[in-house]
Design a protein around this motif. Structure first.
Motif, PDB file in Angstrom:
ATOM      1  N   GLU A  79       0.828  -1.210   0.000  1.00 17.33           N
ATOM      2  CA  GLU A  79       0.000   0.000   0.000  1.00 17.33           C
ATOM      3  C   GLU A  79       0.860   1.256   0.000  1.00 17.33           C
ATOM      4  O   GLU A  79       0.581   2.202  -0.752  1.00 17.33           O
ATOM      5  CB  GLU A  79      -0.915  -0.004   1.229  1.00 17.33           C
ATOM      6  CG  GLU A  79      -2.053   1.010   1.173  1.00 17.33           C
ATOM      7  CD  GLU A  79      -1.618   2.440   1.446  1.00 17.33           C
ATOM      8  OE1 GLU A  79      -2.221   3.374   0.883  1.00 17.33           O
ATOM      9  OE2 GLU A  79      -0.643   2.630   2.236  1.00 17.33           O
ATOM     10  N   ARG A  80       1.922   1.231   0.820  1.00 17.85           N
ATOM     11  CA  ARG A  80       2.738   2.447   0.978  1.00 17.85           C
ATOM     12  C   ARG A  80       3.550   2.766  -0.275  1.00 17.85           C
ATOM     13  O   ARG A  80       3.614   3.932  -0.712  1.00 17.85           O
ATOM     14  CB  ARG A  80       3.692   2.262   2.180  1.00 17.85           C
ATOM     15  CG  ARG A  80       4.700   3.410   2.372  1.00 17.85           C
ATOM     16  CD  ARG A  80       3.972   4.731   2.615  1.00 17.85           C
ATOM     17  NE  ARG A  80       4.913   5.829   2.741  1.00 17.85           N
ATOM     18  CZ  ARG A  80       5.422   6.506   1.717  1.00 17.85           C
ATOM     19  NH1 ARG A  80       5.089   6.194   0.467  1.00 17.85           N
ATOM     20  NH2 ARG A  80       6.264   7.495   1.928  1.00 17.85           N
ATOM     21  N   ARG A  84      -0.391   3.523  -3.128  1.00 18.21           N
ATOM     22  CA  ARG A  84      -0.447   4.954  -2.846  1.00 18.21           C
ATOM     23  C   ARG A  84       0.109   5.776  -4.001  1.00 18.21           C
ATOM     24  O   ARG A  84      -0.374   6.880  -4.292  1.00 18.21           O
ATOM     25  CB  ARG A  84       0.315   5.267  -1.549  1.00 18.21           C
ATOM     26  CG  ARG A  84       0.103   6.683  -1.050  1.00 18.21           C
ATOM     27  CD  ARG A  84       0.813   6.923   0.261  1.00 18.21           C
ATOM     28  NE  ARG A  84       0.386   6.019   1.325  1.00 18.21           N
ATOM     29  CZ  ARG A  84       0.846   6.073   2.572  1.00 18.21           C
ATOM     30  NH1 ARG A  84       1.742   6.997   2.903  1.00 18.21           N
ATOM     31  NH2 ARG A  84       0.427   5.219   3.473  1.00 18.21           N
ATOM     32  N   HIS A  87      -2.447   5.450  -6.997  1.00 23.90           N
ATOM     33  CA  HIS A  87      -3.777   6.014  -6.725  1.00 23.90           C
ATOM     34  C   HIS A  87      -4.064   7.269  -7.559  1.00 23.90           C
ATOM     35  O   HIS A  87      -5.196   7.480  -8.001  1.00 23.90           O
ATOM     36  CB  HIS A  87      -3.896   6.335  -5.238  1.00 23.90           C
ATOM     37  CG  HIS A  87      -5.208   6.956  -4.860  1.00 23.90           C
ATOM     38  ND1 HIS A  87      -6.394   6.249  -4.855  1.00 23.90           N
ATOM     39  CD2 HIS A  87      -5.532   8.224  -4.502  1.00 23.90           C
ATOM     40  CE1 HIS A  87      -7.385   7.046  -4.494  1.00 23.90           C
ATOM     41  NE2 HIS A  87      -6.884   8.254  -4.274  1.00 23.90           N
ATOM     42  N   PRO A 187      -3.472   8.661   5.563  1.00 22.16           N
ATOM     43  CA  PRO A 187      -2.700   7.681   4.780  1.00 22.16           C
ATOM     44  C   PRO A 187      -2.133   6.557   5.628  1.00 22.16           C
ATOM     45  O   PRO A 187      -2.074   5.407   5.188  1.00 22.16           O
ATOM     46  CB  PRO A 187      -1.586   8.534   4.155  1.00 22.16           C
ATOM     47  CG  PRO A 187      -2.180   9.900   4.057  1.00 22.16           C
ATOM     48  CD  PRO A 187      -3.025  10.038   5.282  1.00 22.16           C
TER      49      PRO A 187
END
Length: 316
Positions: A79-80, A84, A87, A187
């Protein structure tokens, strides 16, 4: 007949709770980020393989704790340093990213552990029969799987509804800008939820690996049915995912256990079965044969009559 009902119910609830462990993480991820993570079942596979490898080195009980943590950290990293960054290019890019990630994980698993199933065994401490009913024994490890699944569901429910971090997560689901204005790092919350969701999938893999077959294709086996659960229950609805998981688990288990056809039903009612014609073979198709198709029929019906799912508020 009673034996069939009892054991099919046990197996159906167990299968449903395993589906919920997978669907709960995917539901939370979609609720916060609006992303249907196509690689979610791959984290389930990683959990099984990490559990196998760690159980070889340190034992099953250490693997049960360590494997989900490792997979959760991998999920948080994805995700990081992945989602992200993707996105900003929109949801299509996110879907393609997770779709490609699923293939990358599968290829890596095959490179490390090979293409054949690994010998992931039930731990000796739980390798016995929990009880005997109607002359049939039920493995203790399956009861352990059921207890772990129920316990995680209860813990997840308490955290989301009673704890401060649960309230922050729920607020971030619907009002992320307001949560950010209150001083919370949204976040970081997203990364935490993605990591926890991946860890939940890994727990399902660790406990299901010894009972099911741990092989590179295991993600493909549960991946499609997982999205059926999430859509049928309602995108973003955790209670909906729970209800849908149990429904699909029970329906599919009972369908597979019933080895009767429509022709058998007509014979039981004293009616003659059509033996000729273009559709004559359909009378011989058993419920067990169409059992794997039942969840997808349910998906088609729910999309036609209630596109938001059982308890969802977002259109699919």
């Amino acid at each position: 007949m009673l034996e069939l009902v009892v054991f099919s119910t046990l197996n159906g609830v167990l299968y449903g709770m395993l589906l919920f462990l997978l669907a709960s993480g995917l539901t939370l991820i979609f609720s916060m980020m609006g992303v249907l993570n196509f690689a979610h079942a791959s984290f389930y596979m990683l959990g099984a393989y990490f559990g196998f490898q760690l159980s070889q080195w340190l034992g099953f009980w250490v693997a049960l704790i360590a494997a989900p943590i490792l997979v959760g950290l991998i999920g948080a990293g994805v995700e990081r340093w992945g989602l992200r960054l993707v996105h900003k290019h929109g949801h299509v890019a996110e879907l393609l990213f997770t779709f490609g990630l699923a293939f990358v994980i599968e290829e890596m698993v095959q490179m490390i552990w090979g293409k054949l199933p690994v010998d992931y065994r039930v731990p000796p401490l739980l390798d016995f029969s929990a009880f005997t009913l109607f002359g049939t024994t039920y493995p203790a490890f399956r009861m352990f799987m059921l207890l772990i699944s129920v316990a995680i569901f209860l813990v997840l429910l308490v955290i989301l509804t009673r704890s401060r971090i649960g309230l922050v997560i729920q607020a971030a689901l619907s009002h992320p800008n307001m949560v950010a204005m209150l001083g919370h790092n949204v976040p970081r919350v997203f990364m935490l939820v993605f990591g926890v969701g991946s860890g939940l999938a890994a727990i399902a893999g660790v406990i299901a690996g010894p009972a099911l077959v741990t092989q590179p294709s295991m993600a493909h086996v549960l991946g499609p049915i997982l999205f059926v659960v999430v859509v049928f229950g309602g995108l973003g609805s955790l209670p909906g995912a729970f209800i849908a998981s149990l429904m699909i688990g029970l329906i599919q288990t009972f369908a597979i256990a019933v080895n009767y056809s429509l022709g058998d039903l007509l014979s039981l009612l004293g009616m003659a079965r059509p033996m000729q014609g273009a559709l004559s073979d359909l009378w011989q198709v058993t419920v067990a044969q169409i059992g794997p198709v039942v969840p997808y029929l349910m998906l088609v019906l729910i999309l036609i009559f209630r596109p938001t799912g059982l308890m969802g508020t977002r259109d699919t």
